[in-house]
Design an enzyme around this catalytic site. Structure first.
Site, mmCIF file in Angstrom:
data_model
loop_
_atom_site.group_PDB
_atom_site.id
_atom_site.type_symbol
_atom_site.label_atom_id
_atom_site.label_comp_id
_atom_site.label_asym_id
_atom_site.label_seq_id
_atom_site.Cartn_x
_atom_site.Cartn_y
_atom_site.Cartn_z
ATOM 1 N N GLY A 142 0.817 -1.215 0.000
ATOM 2 C CA GLY A 142 0.000 0.000 0.000
ATOM 3 C C GLY A 142 0.842 1.251 0.000
ATOM 4 O O GLY A 142 2.076 1.199 0.012
ATOM 5 N N THR B 250 0.468 4.673 5.546
ATOM 6 C CA THR B 250 -0.894 4.215 5.825
ATOM 7 C C THR B 250 -0.946 3.291 7.041
ATOM 8 O O THR B 250 -2.002 2.774 7.371
ATOM 9 C CB THR B 250 -1.488 3.479 4.608
ATOM 10 O OG1 THR B 250 -0.494 2.586 4.102
ATOM 11 C CG2 THR B 250 -1.901 4.439 3.517
ATOM 12 N N LYS C 88 1.611 0.662 7.866
ATOM 13 C CA LYS C 88 2.159 -0.686 7.742
ATOM 14 C C LYS C 88 3.112 -0.993 8.896
ATOM 15 O O LYS C 88 2.969 -2.013 9.571
ATOM 16 C CB LYS C 88 2.866 -0.847 6.385
ATOM 17 C CG LYS C 88 1.904 -0.675 5.207
ATOM 18 C CD LYS C 88 2.543 -0.977 3.886
ATOM 19 C CE LYS C 88 3.530 0.060 3.414
ATOM 20 N NZ LYS C 88 2.951 1.359 3.077
ATOM 21 N N SER C 89 4.068 -0.094 9.116
ATOM 22 C CA SER C 89 5.023 -0.404 10.191
ATOM 23 C C SER C 89 4.351 -0.281 11.550
ATOM 24 O O SER C 89 4.692 -0.994 12.497
ATOM 25 C CB SER C 89 6.276 0.467 10.095
ATOM 26 O OG SER C 89 5.957 1.798 10.338
ATOM 27 N N SER D 266 -6.409 14.454 -19.929
ATOM 28 C CA SER D 266 -7.280 15.388 -19.222
ATOM 29 C C SER D 266 -7.401 16.707 -19.961
ATOM 30 O O SER D 266 -8.221 17.543 -19.607
ATOM 31 C CB SER D 266 -6.775 15.626 -17.806
ATOM 32 O OG SER D 266 -5.647 16.453 -17.829
ATOM 33 N N LYS E 295 -7.058 21.413 -9.540
ATOM 34 C CA LYS E 295 -7.139 22.181 -10.789
ATOM 35 C C LYS E 295 -8.017 23.410 -10.592
ATOM 36 O O LYS E 295 -7.677 24.505 -11.041
ATOM 37 C CB LYS E 295 -7.700 21.304 -11.913
ATOM 38 C CG LYS E 295 -6.727 20.234 -12.379
ATOM 39 C CD LYS E 295 -7.416 19.318 -13.379
ATOM 40 C CE LYS E 295 -6.458 18.281 -13.931
ATOM 41 N NZ LYS E 295 -7.151 17.316 -14.784
HETATM 42 N N1 LIG Z 1 -3.919 3.784 9.978
HETATM 43 C C1 LIG Z 1 -3.326 4.641 10.823
HETATM 44 N N2 LIG Z 1 -3.936 5.022 11.962
HETATM 45 C C2 LIG Z 1 -3.365 5.898 12.797
HETATM 46 N N3 LIG Z 1 -2.161 6.451 12.588
HETATM 47 C C3 LIG Z 1 -1.500 6.130 11.479
HETATM 48 C C4 LIG Z 1 -2.045 5.195 10.546
HETATM 49 N N4 LIG Z 1 -1.167 5.056 9.538
HETATM 50 C C5 LIG Z 1 -0.123 5.829 9.812
HETATM 51 N N5 LIG Z 1 -0.308 6.477 10.979
HETATM 52 C C6 LIG Z 1 0.617 7.462 11.562
HETATM 53 O O1 LIG Z 1 1.619 7.700 10.595
HETATM 54 C C7 LIG Z 1 2.896 7.259 11.081
HETATM 55 C C8 LIG Z 1 3.646 6.579 9.972
HETATM 56 O O2 LIG Z 1 2.998 5.387 9.634
HETATM 57 P P1 LIG Z 1 3.773 4.062 9.256
HETATM 58 O O3 LIG Z 1 5.238 4.231 9.479
HETATM 59 O O4 LIG Z 1 3.121 2.923 9.920
HETATM 60 O O5 LIG Z 1 3.492 4.034 7.722
HETATM 61 P P2 LIG Z 1 3.957 2.951 6.655
HETATM 62 O O6 LIG Z 1 2.716 2.498 5.959
HETATM 63 O O7 LIG Z 1 4.788 1.912 7.287
HETATM 64 O O8 LIG Z 1 4.767 3.851 5.658
HETATM 65 P P3 LIG Z 1 6.124 3.500 4.894
HETATM 66 O O9 LIG Z 1 5.791 2.450 3.921
HETATM 67 O O10 LIG Z 1 6.503 4.793 4.263
HETATM 68 O O11 LIG Z 1 7.084 3.073 5.942
HETATM 69 C C9 LIG Z 1 2.581 6.360 12.239
HETATM 70 O O12 LIG Z 1 3.599 6.410 13.191
HETATM 71 C C10 LIG Z 1 1.299 6.940 12.783
HETATM 72 O O13 LIG Z 1 1.577 8.042 13.616
#
Ligand SMILES: Nc1ncnc2c1ncn2[C@@H]1O[C@H](COP(=O)(O)OP(=O)(O)OP(=O)(O)O)[C@@H](O)[C@H]1O
Length: 738
Positions: free
Chosen positions: A159, A163, A165-166, A612, A655
């Site tokens: 994704g 969003t 993931k970590s 577009s 836009k």
């Molecule tokens: N679904 C969520 N709900 C609440 N907070 C979120 C969410 N997603 C991200 N965050 C916030 O954004 C920060 C960064 O998210 P995270 O590192 O998990 O993203 P990621 O998907 O792993 O991105 P990347 O692939 O760039 O590492 C988190 O520490 C949190 O504060």
């Protein structure tokens, strides 16, 4: 209120941890069994299961059961368990848990950006204890993480960045039982110094063992020192008494000293090297191996510059664990998995399969390369993550391991806008404020502005963005602005200011561009001009730009052609071809006998993506052909079908804002995009938006010169059939247009 995400002794979590209680004592037996099993290269359920023993908790029962030997996606066997069941099992909450929620009614009031919350500031919002409950949206990913933690399954998350993931991977480590944790010790092997022995003991025992070894070594050394002093004293005494050469006596004494020191090093070498110390860990480990080089991922053996003469460091003391070993019994997170080199991906696969992995020196020219330890446990749950292109470049066998013995989940970018979600977004602000620790909480008005921005950034009507990292950036910048002014709370104007400050590079570039064009008076925003149309395009993902298109139609010398510059040639040709079918029907002019010159004024090559601009090109060509002027206080965006339908495009909000900034008053957009318009309040008053579904409507609004225009539009209407089928503009809409 609590925000205890890093340390958690909450016994509730442990209640759900019925995964196989693989005791450290049994680990060696298990390892032996595993090795036996893993000689079979087929994707047997036991060889890839992260628990090594491939046991999992029985679904809906507390019994342990062995995974289906045929490796049928064993993940499925608990898929019937609902998230609520899992929540109950883990004792997790899924709501705001706050008394402020008591009176909330869930009827959707579009204007109630707080989703029914009645608060004085975000400080009143309570934050769940468990990190997994901090995650907003991503319901599927959350459920999968909970299930996978329970069953010890691998997960692949694909994704957009930011969003969660970590965050989810870390949350998973909080859900794993910490009582399984182990210390790992590496011992000197007296039989083969280059093959150090490896032992695992329950967490905390390792330190005791090391202390006991150190104590023993200290005592031994004390005895030796005492013995050495006596011998030295005897030698020196003997030389003095007998009158023998004092020099010889001193040399003999020094020789004895060196001998003792040398053998002392040998006895120190018996102290094991603890490469994994889980004694103080309050939860299962979470190791982020994103971008790790081979040594950091798989472990390494340091080079020894003194390889002989008693100066060398014993090989077991030079062993360094890799992330896979430190993640033992926990979670190994690898983001951008496709960027890991193929060799590392292969080794990772072996580690996943075997549940243990020997450590050796990673550099071939280092003395460490001669050393290879016994297998070191690495029984981790792997969470691999990446963007969509990760799937293409990832080692297929590694993906198959994860897919076969775990779950794959796609992260959402947006979520439906509901009162419940809005409340969660308010909680998100509270979470970010608490996490930062220095930001002032937000007033309701400031919080509303963040929710509004989440709506805007989603780019879809009725949705909120899930790109939380960026939204968190806005929260932090706003909080910093308020903090710099020593405010008690972050207020609405701080958020508004933050929005301006946290503009992307593309937005900043687009704004500079608009300013420059104004300076050089390149923007025409009034009057009527034949063959000139203000088009709109996007730059990057979040900024718009106005790009005028000029057309000139001239008799062709030979076959007619479409002439445009650079990369835009193809786009211009397509647009002219699309409009030519319509022109043929309503006009006597044969476009194939004309040269159509198209110029994208000052476009460079940026900003004009996809099709577009095709209604812009079509309007410019028709205007030039029929010699009817076009209103310059108007701009347009939209894609044109061969039948004259106006199809949806991307980035309409940006836009429209760019057009408004350039002084445009009327903006034509595809009707199908009407619902995506979420412009800032300040622009609402400045522009009139005209949604259209057919080229005749475009010309009706865009062309000036009443009589000629009316006859042209009437002719067009009659041939495009727009009157017969007003919905036609939405048919066949392009799902991700630009
Ligand atoms: N679904 C969520 N709900 C609440 N907070 C979120 C969410 N997603 C991200 N965050 C916030 O954004 C920060 C960064 O998210 P995270 O590192 O998990 O993203 P990621 O998907 O792993 O991105 P990347 O692939 O760039 O590492 C988190 O520490 C949190 O504060």
């Amino acid at each position: 209120m609590s925000n205890d995400t890093d340390t958690d002794d909450d016994p509730r979590r442990d209640g759900g941890s019925e995964s196989p209680a693989e005791t450290p004592a049994s680990r060696e037996e298990d390892a032996a069994e595993r090795t036996g099993e893993s000689t079979e290269p087929t994707e047997d359920a036991s060889d890839g299961a992260p628990s090594g023993k491939a046991q999992q908790t029985g679904e809906g029962t507390d019994d342990e059961q062995t995974v289906d030997e045929h490796g049928e996606d064993a993940a499925e066997d608990t898929s019937t368990q609902s998230a609520d069941d899992l929540d109950d099992e883990y004792g997790l909450e899924d709501d705001l848990g706050s008394e402020v929620e008591a009176d909330i009614r869930d009827e959707f009031d579009e204007d109630d950006l707080l989703g029914g919350l009645d608060i004085d500031s975000t400080a009143e919002i309570s934050i769940p204890d468990e990190l997994v409950d901090h995650v907003i949206g991503q319901d599927e990913a959350r459920d999968i993480v909970k299930k996978a933690a329970k069953q010890r399954r691998h997960v692949m998350m694909i994704g957009s960045p930011g969003t969660g993931k970590s965050m989810l991977a870390k949350a998973m480590s909080h859900l794993l039982p910490k009582e399984d944790l182990q210390d790992v010790l590496v011992y000197h092997n007296p039989d083969d110094g280059n093959e150090p022995k490896v032992r695992t003991v329950p967490a905390g025992k390792g330190e005791q063992i090391i202390d006991a070894h150190k104590e023993e070594a200290r005592k031994r050394n004390q005895l030796r020192t005492f013995l050495m002093l006596i011998i030295v004293a005897i030698i020196l005494g003997y030389t003095l008494i007998t009158g023998a050469s004092l020099l010889l006596g001193i040399i003999a004494a020094v020789a004895v000293y060196i001998l003792f020191r040398y053998t002392q090093r040998g006895s120190d070498a018996m102290i094991p090297n603890m490469i994994v110390n889980a004694a103080d860990q309050t939860q299962a480990p979470f190791e982020d191996a994103t971008g790790a080089h081979a040594g950091a991922l798989l472990g390494d053996v340091r080079h020894d510059p003194f390889q002989s003469g008693g100066m060398e460091t014993p090989s077991h003391d030079r062993v360094e664990p890799g992330a896979i070993h430190k993640a033992n019994k926990g979670v190994l997170f690898v983001d951008e998995i496709n960027t890991l080199d193929i060799r590392s991906q292969q080794k990772l696969m072996t580690a996943i399969q075997e549940g243990e992995f020997s450590i050796t020196g990673q550099s071939e020219r280092s003395s460490g390369a001669m050393v290879q330890t016994e297998p070191v446990p690495c029984d981790f749950i792997m969470i691999a993550a990446g963007n969509r292109d990760a799937l293409e470049n990832m080692h297929p066998a590694l993906r198959s391991r994860i897919k076969g013995y775990g779950y794959e989940v796609f992260m959402d970018d947006t979520i439906e806008d509901t009162p419940e979600m809005r409340r969660k977004y308010i909680r998100f602000i509270a979470q970010e404020v608490e996490k930062d620790g220095r930001l002032p909480h937000f007033t309701p008005e400031a919080a509303k502005e963040v929710v509004l921005e989440a709506k805007r950034r989603s780019g879809r009507k009725g949705h909120l963005t899930l790109l939380f990292r960026n939204l968190g950036g806005l929260v932090r910048v706003a909080g910093d602005i308020a903090r710099a002014e020593d405010k008690e709370f972050t207020e609405r104007e701080d958020v508004l200011q933050a929005k301006k400050r946290s503009r992307s590079i593309e937005q900043q570039l687009a704004d500079t561009y608009i300013e420059r064009r104004k300076d050089y008076e390149l923007t025409v925003a009034d009057g009527d001009v034949v063959g000139r149309v203000n088009g709109l395009a996007v730059m990057g993902e979040d900024s718009g730009i106005m790009l005028p298109v000029m057309a000139e139609v001239a008799p062709a010398q030979g076959g007619g052609q479409v002439i445009a510059t650079g990369k835009l040639q193809e786009m211009a040709e397509e647009s002219v071809q699309n409009v030519s079918a319509i022109i043929k029907k309503f006009s006597d002019v044969d476009l194939s006998e004309k040269d159509v010159h198209i110029q994208f004024v000052q476009a460079g090559q940026q900003g004009v993506d996809g099709d577009s601009a095709s209604i812009t090109v079509a309007t410019a060509v028709i205007s030039a052909l029929e010699d009817i002027p076009v209103r310059q206080d108007l701009a347009m965006t939209g894609s044109l079908s061969v039948r004259g339908d106006v199809l949806p495009v991307g980035g309409v909000t940006h836009k429209i804002e760019a057009a408004a900034k350039s002084g445009i008053e009327t903006i034509i957009i595809p009707k199908a995009n009407e619902q995506d318009v979420m412009i800032e309040d300040e622009y609402e008053e400045m522009v009139e938006i005209v949604p259209v579904s057919n080229i005749s409507e475009v010309l009706d609004v865009a062309l000036a010169g009443e009589t000629e225009k009316d006859s042209l539009v009437d002719r067009l209407k009659s041939i495009t059939g727009q009157a017969l089928d007003p919905q036609v503009g939405q048919a066949g809409s392009n799902p991700s247009p630009q």
